[in-house]
Design an enzyme around this catalytic site. Structure first.
Site, PDB file in Angstrom:
ATOM      1  N   GLU A  29       0.842  -1.193   0.000  1.00  0.00           N
ATOM      2  CA  GLU A  29       0.000   0.000   0.000  1.00  0.00           C
ATOM      3  C   GLU A  29       0.873   1.238   0.000  1.00  0.00           C
ATOM      4  O   GLU A  29       1.823   1.337   0.786  1.00  0.00           O
ATOM      5  CB  GLU A  29      -0.890  -0.005   1.254  1.00  0.00           C
ATOM      6  CG  GLU A  29      -1.933  -1.097   1.237  1.00  0.00           C
ATOM      7  CD  GLU A  29      -2.254  -1.647   2.614  1.00  0.00           C
ATOM      8  OE1 GLU A  29      -2.985  -2.643   2.683  1.00  0.00           O
ATOM      9  OE2 GLU A  29      -1.758  -1.112   3.621  1.00  0.00           O
ATOM     10  N   GLU A  54      -4.768  -6.833   2.118  1.00  0.00           N
ATOM     11  CA  GLU A  54      -3.575  -7.554   2.563  1.00  0.00           C
ATOM     12  C   GLU A  54      -3.660  -9.047   2.291  1.00  0.00           C
ATOM     13  O   GLU A  54      -2.669  -9.683   1.925  1.00  0.00           O
ATOM     14  CB  GLU A  54      -3.307  -7.317   4.052  1.00  0.00           C
ATOM     15  CG  GLU A  54      -2.794  -5.931   4.395  1.00  0.00           C
ATOM     16  CD  GLU A  54      -3.912  -4.938   4.703  1.00  0.00           C
ATOM     17  OE1 GLU A  54      -5.097  -5.312   4.554  1.00  0.00           O
ATOM     18  OE2 GLU A  54      -3.601  -3.804   5.088  1.00  0.00           O
ATOM     19  N   ASP A  79       0.549  -4.963  12.806  1.00  0.00           N
ATOM     20  CA  ASP A  79      -0.791  -5.246  13.341  1.00  0.00           C
ATOM     21  C   ASP A  79      -1.755  -5.653  12.220  1.00  0.00           C
ATOM     22  O   ASP A  79      -2.664  -6.453  12.424  1.00  0.00           O
ATOM     23  CB  ASP A  79      -1.371  -4.008  14.020  1.00  0.00           C
ATOM     24  CG  ASP A  79      -0.359  -3.281  14.887  1.00  0.00           C
ATOM     25  OD1 ASP A  79      -0.547  -3.236  16.093  1.00  0.00           O
ATOM     26  OD2 ASP A  79       0.649  -2.766  14.336  1.00  0.00           O
ATOM     27  N   PHE A  80      -1.553  -5.066  11.042  1.00  0.00           N
ATOM     28  CA  PHE A  80      -2.491  -5.300   9.932  1.00  0.00           C
ATOM     29  C   PHE A  80      -2.315  -6.677   9.295  1.00  0.00           C
ATOM     30  O   PHE A  80      -3.076  -7.079   8.420  1.00  0.00           O
ATOM     31  CB  PHE A  80      -2.343  -4.223   8.837  1.00  0.00           C
ATOM     32  CG  PHE A  80      -2.454  -2.802   9.317  1.00  0.00           C
ATOM     33  CD1 PHE A  80      -2.967  -2.500  10.572  1.00  0.00           C
ATOM     34  CD2 PHE A  80      -2.043  -1.754   8.513  1.00  0.00           C
ATOM     35  CE1 PHE A  80      -3.061  -1.188  11.017  1.00  0.00           C
ATOM     36  CE2 PHE A  80      -2.137  -0.436   8.940  1.00  0.00           C
ATOM     37  CZ  PHE A  80      -2.638  -0.154  10.192  1.00  0.00           C
ATOM     38  N   ILE A  81      -1.271  -7.394   9.719  1.00  0.00           N
ATOM     39  CA  ILE A  81      -1.024  -8.697   9.118  1.00  0.00           C
ATOM     40  C   ILE A  81      -2.113  -9.687   9.519  1.00  0.00           C
ATOM     41  O   ILE A  81      -2.303 -10.720   8.873  1.00  0.00           O
ATOM     42  CB  ILE A  81       0.379  -9.220   9.519  1.00  0.00           C
ATOM     43  CG1 ILE A  81       0.959 -10.082   8.403  1.00  0.00           C
ATOM     44  CG2 ILE A  81       0.345  -9.975  10.842  1.00  0.00           C
ATOM     45  CD1 ILE A  81       2.440 -10.338   8.537  1.00  0.00           C
ATOM     46  N   HIS A 123      -2.108  -0.338  16.573  1.00  0.00           N
ATOM     47  CA  HIS A 123      -1.095   0.180  15.649  1.00  0.00           C
ATOM     48  C   HIS A 123       0.306   0.121  16.239  1.00  0.00           C
ATOM     49  O   HIS A 123       1.238   0.607  15.627  1.00  0.00           O
ATOM     50  CB  HIS A 123      -1.402   1.641  15.282  1.00  0.00           C
ATOM     51  CG  HIS A 123      -2.535   1.798  14.317  1.00  0.00           C
ATOM     52  ND1 HIS A 123      -3.806   1.398  14.598  1.00  0.00           N
ATOM     53  CD2 HIS A 123      -2.585   2.320  13.068  1.00  0.00           C
ATOM     54  CE1 HIS A 123      -4.588   1.675  13.562  1.00  0.00           C
ATOM     55  NE2 HIS A 123      -3.868   2.227  12.620  1.00  0.00           N
TER      56      HIS A 123
END
Lengths: 337, 342
Positions: A29, A54, A79-81, A123
Site C-alpha cells: 500500500e 492484505e 498489526d495489519f497482518i 497500531h
C-alpha cells in the site's frame, strides 16, 4: 562507510538488491509514495502499488515467490497482518515441507512495528513472538541502521520466508506520519544510536539468527532487541552505580534464535533478564527461558515485557512498554537476590 | 414522500464539523497524541444516514469515528478527554481516537481498515435474533471496499438477510493511493451483485443521502435484508492531520528540500539511459500530488456550505452559533477536567 538514517539504510539495501537482481520487486500500500526513491528509479513494475487488500497481496506474494520472483511485500504496520495471516501460517511456511523440500518461498515481508508515540493498541504491537511461533519463518528486528541494511540484504538472499520488522521510533518517516512529529508540539523518546549510524556501501549482510554482544558484563545477562535494546543500554549507568556489570545482548533475530549466544552468556552470569517489547505470554521471553532450561542451566530469570493491550494514553503507554525504570528495577531486584 | 428536516440535519453537520475542528486544534497543540483522522467532508453522509437511527440501533465505525458518535449523542467532553488520553475519557484513556467504544450507544470502532463491516454484521445478527426491527450501520471508506472482509460481509449480510446498512464514504483515496488505480469495476455494482440494493449518492448533498438511507433503513427494519450506500464526499484534511501530501502545498519549500535531494539521486543513478523513463515515473508522483491538491483546493465541495444553501441565513447563523457554543462548552469542560489531573 556513510552516515545513514535507519530508514535510508533499509532503502539502500533494497536499492542494492534491486540493482543486482531484477526478480526483486516491492509490493504494498502506498509504496509509490513511501518508497518514492525506489519507484522513480525502478518504475511501477518493480515498485507496485496495491489496494488495501492484505490477504490478497500477501497471498499473491507467496505465489509470486514460488514462481520465480523475490518479492518484498509491505504490510504497512505489523498489526495489519492479522487479516492476511493465512498467507504466512498455512501457505508460505508450509510449502517447503509439503513439497518434500523441492520448493521454497523466497518472500520478504516488511512491516513497521512497535510503540512509544501514542497510536493505541491496534497500531503499536510488536507481534514478533506470534510470528516466530510458525516453524519455517525467520523474523528479524534490527536496532540500528547497519543491522537494518545488513538484515534486509540477508532476508532478500534467503530462500525461505523472512519477516523484517522496522520499529517506528527508529524510522523517522513513520514517526512523522503516525506520531504527527511534524507539528512540533509533541516529542518522543527516540534512541539516537538507533536512528542514525554508519553503514557500509554496499551494506555488509548480517546473518539471520546471529545476535551480538553490545556491552560486556559478568553479573547479569540482558537479552533484548529493537528499541528495548536501547532502553537497556540507557539503564546501564544506573546499574553500574550499584556495582552491577550487566552484559547486554542484541538478539537481532527472534527466529531463529541465537541459542549458543544466549546459553554462553547465561552460563557466565547466572542471571538473565529478558527485555521484550512484545507481549509477555507465549513468546520470546518464555522461549529464552526454555532454551536455558533445555541447556541444563539453573539461572535467576526475570522479564520486562508488555503485559496487556497497549493503552492509548501516553502516560499509561510509557508504563506498559519496557522503560528504563522498569528495566533498572528488575535488574537490581535480581542482583540483590 | 417524506421530507427531511433540513434544520435538524444541518445542526448535526455543524456539531460534527466544529467538533472535528476542535480536535484539530488540540492535536496541533500536541494535546492529542498519535494519528488524527478527521471526518471533515463526511458530515452530510453521516448526518443523512444517522437521522434515521433509532434507539437500539448499532454503529460499527472506522478510524473516522467521531462524527457518527457526535451525531449519536455521545458526550462531547468525554470524547475529547478520551482522545487526549485522560482517565475520565469515554474509554478511560485506553482506546483513543481510532478505538472509541460506547456500550450504551451500541457503538464500536476500529482502526483496522474494513473491520467495521463484519462487526456491523454481528450487530445486525444480534438485532435479528434479539430485537427485530433494529438496524446496524457500518461506515467505511472506498479504500476499505477492497478488503476481503468487507466483501465477505456483504455476502454474509445478504445470505442471512441481515438488517445492516453498509455506508461507503467514497472520497476516492486509499491513504495516498487513488482508489481507482487499484480498484476493478464499480463499487456500487459490486455490492449490487451480492443481491442487495446499492444506492449511489452525492454525499455532499445531505438531503439526497437522507432519501437513500431512508430506503435502506426501511428495508432493514422490515427484515428484508441489507443495503449498500455509496456516497461520494471530499477528503478535506488529507488521510490524517499532517498528511505529507497536503504538506507539499502547505509548506512547499520545506518539503522540496526534504524530499528533493534523495529523489534527484535516485533519478540520476546508473544507468542514465533510464532517465527519460524515470521522468515518467516522477511525473506519476507529481500527478498524484497535483490531483490531491486540485481536489482539496479547487474542486472540494464543502457539504456544510451546500447544506447551508437549503436554509435561511437566519437559521444557518442560529444553528451554527448553537453548535459552536455546545462544542466550545465541551472543550472548556474537558480542559478543566484535564487541568485538574495535571
Amino acid at each position: 562507510m556513510t552516515r545513514m538514517t535507519f530508514a535510508s539504510a533499509i532503502d539502500h539495501a533494497l536499492e542494492t538488491a534491486m540493482e543486482r537482481d531484477n526478480r526483486v520487486v516491492v509490493l504494498g500500500e502506498d509504496v509509490t509514495m513511501l518508497r518514492r526513491n525506489l519507484y522513480v528509479r525502478f518504475g511501477p513494475k518493480r515498485v507496485r502499488q496495491t489496494p488495501i487488500s492484505e490477504a490478497a497481496f500477501l497471498g499473491a506474494g507467496v505465489g509470486a515467490a514460488m514462481a520465480g520472483l523475490r518479492p518484498v511485500v509491505e504490510i504497512m504496520l505489523v498489526d495489519f497482518i492479522a487479516v492476511a495471516y493465512d498467507a504466512l501460517l498455512n501457505e508460505a511456511t508450509k510449502v517447503r515441507a509439503f513439497s518434500g523440500g523441492k520448493w521454497s518461498v523466497p518472500l520478504v515481508v516488511r512491516a513497521a512495528c512497535g510503540g512509544g508515540y501514542g497510536d493505541g493498541g491496534q497500531h503499536e504491537q510488536c507481534l514478533w513472538g506470534m510470528l516466530a511461533g510458525m516453524p519455517g519463518l525467520s523474523v528479524v528486528v534490527p536496532s540500528n541502521p547497519a543491522d537494518a541494511a545488513g538484515l534486509m540484504l540477508s532476508a532478500l538472499a534467503c530462500d525461505d520466508p523472512v519477516v523484517f520488522l522496522e520499529h517506528k521510533l527508529l524510522s523517522d518517516y513513520w514517526l512523522d506520519y503516525l506520531g504527527g512529529a511534524s507539528r512540533g508540539t509533541v516529542s518522543f523518546d527516540v534512541p539516537a544510536e538507533g536512528t542514525e549510524g554508519e553503514v557500509e556501501k554496499p551494506p555488509r549482510p548480517v546473518p539471520i539468527g546471529e545476535g551480538r554482544v553490545v556491552a560486556q558484563g559478568s553479573d547479569l545477562s540482558i537479552f533484548s532487541l529493537g528499541v528495548s535494546l536501547h532502553r537497556c543500554l540507557e539503564a546501564l549507568p544506573s546499574l553500574a552505580d550499584k556495582g552491577i556489570r550487566a552484559e547486554v545482548i542484541d538478539l537481532r533475530s527472534v527466529a531463529p534464535l541465537d541459542r549458543d549466544l544466549i546459553v554462553d552468556s547465561a552460563r557466565k552470569t547466572g542471571r538473565v533478564l529478558v527485555v521484550d517489547e512484545d507481549f509477555i505470554g507465549f513468546g520470546l521471553s518464555g522461549e529464552i527461558a526454555a532454551v536455558m532450561a533445555e541447556a541444563g542451566l539453573k539461572v535467576d530469570f526475570a522479564r520486562v515485557c508488555t503485559e496487556g493491550v497497549i493503552p492509548f494514553a501516553r502516560r499509561l503507554e510509557d508504563e506498559a512498554l519496557p522503560n528504563v525504570r522498569r528495566i533498572a528495577e528488575a535488574a537490581l531486584a535480581m542482583a540483590s537476590r | 414522500m417524506m421530507k427531511p428536516d433540513i434544520e435538524r440535519l444541518y445542526r448535526q453537520m455543524a456539531r460534527m464539523r466544529f467538533f472535528e475542528e476542535a480536535q484539530a486544534d488540540l492535536w496541533d497543540r500536541g494535546l492529542i497524541p498519535g494519528e488524527m483522522h478527521l471526518g471533515i467532508g463526511e458530515e452530510a453522509v453521516v448526518a443523512g444516514v444517522l437521522d434515521h437511527l433509532e434507539e437500539g440501533d448499532a454503529l460499527a465505525l472506522d478510524h473516522r469515528s467521531t462524527p457518527p458518535l457526535v451525531a449519536r449523542g455521545v458526550d462531547l467532553a468525554s470524547m475529547l478527554l478520551e482522545v487526549m488520553g485522560e482517565e475520565e475519557g469515554l474509554c478511560r484513556g485506553m482506546g483513543g481516537h481510532m478505538h472509541l467504544f460506547s456500550r450504551e450507544h451500541l457503538a464500536g470502532s476500529s482502526g483496522i481498515v474494513g473491520s467495521s463491516a463484519p462487526l456491523g454484521a454481528g450487530f445486525a445478527l444480534a438485532a435479528q435474533c434479539l430485537s427485530p426491527g433494529a438496524v446496524a450501520f457500518s461506515f467505511f471508506g472506498d479504500g476499505a471496499a477492497n478488503q476481503g472482509l468487507v466483501l465477505e460481509s456483504l455476502n454474509l449480510a445478504s445470505a442471512w438477510k441481515l438488517p445492516q446498512v453498509f455506508v461507503c464514504k467514497d472520497n476516492r483515496w486509499a491513504i495516498t493511493t487513488r482508489t481507482r488505480s487499484v480498484t476493478g469495476g464499480c463499487l456500487a455494482r459490486r455490492a449490487a451483485s451480492f443481491g442487495m440494493p446499492a444506492y449511489r449518492v452525492d454525499g455532499t448533498q445531505v438531503e439526497k443521502v437522507w432519501v437513500a438511507a431512508g430506503k435502506a433503513v426501511r428495508r432493514a427494519r422490515a427484515g428484508r435484508g441489507p443495503s449498500f450506500i455509496l456516497a461520494s464526499c471530499p477528503r478535506m484534511e488529507g488521510h490524517f492531520l499532517g498528511d505529507p501530501l497536503l504538506r507539499v502545498y502547505r509548506e512547499p519549500l520545506k518539503q522540496t528540500v526534504e524530499i528533493g535531494p534523495p529523489l534527484a539521486r535516485a533519478m540520476l543513478s546508473k544507468p542514465l539511459a533510464a532517465l527519460i523513463q524515470r521522468c515518467g515515473y516522477l511525473g506519476n508522483i507529481g500527478r498524484t500530488i497535483a490531483t490531491l491538491g486540485g481536489e482539496r483546493y479547487l474542486l472540494a465541495i464543502d457539504p456544510l456550505r451546500r447544506g447551508a444553501k437549503l436554509l435561511s441565513e437566519e437559521a444557518r447563523a442560529r444553528i451554527e452559533s448553537e453548535a459552536k457554543s455546545e462544542v466550545a462548552e465541551a472543550v472548556s469542560r474537558a480542559m478543566e477536567r484535564r487541568g485538574r489531573n495535571d
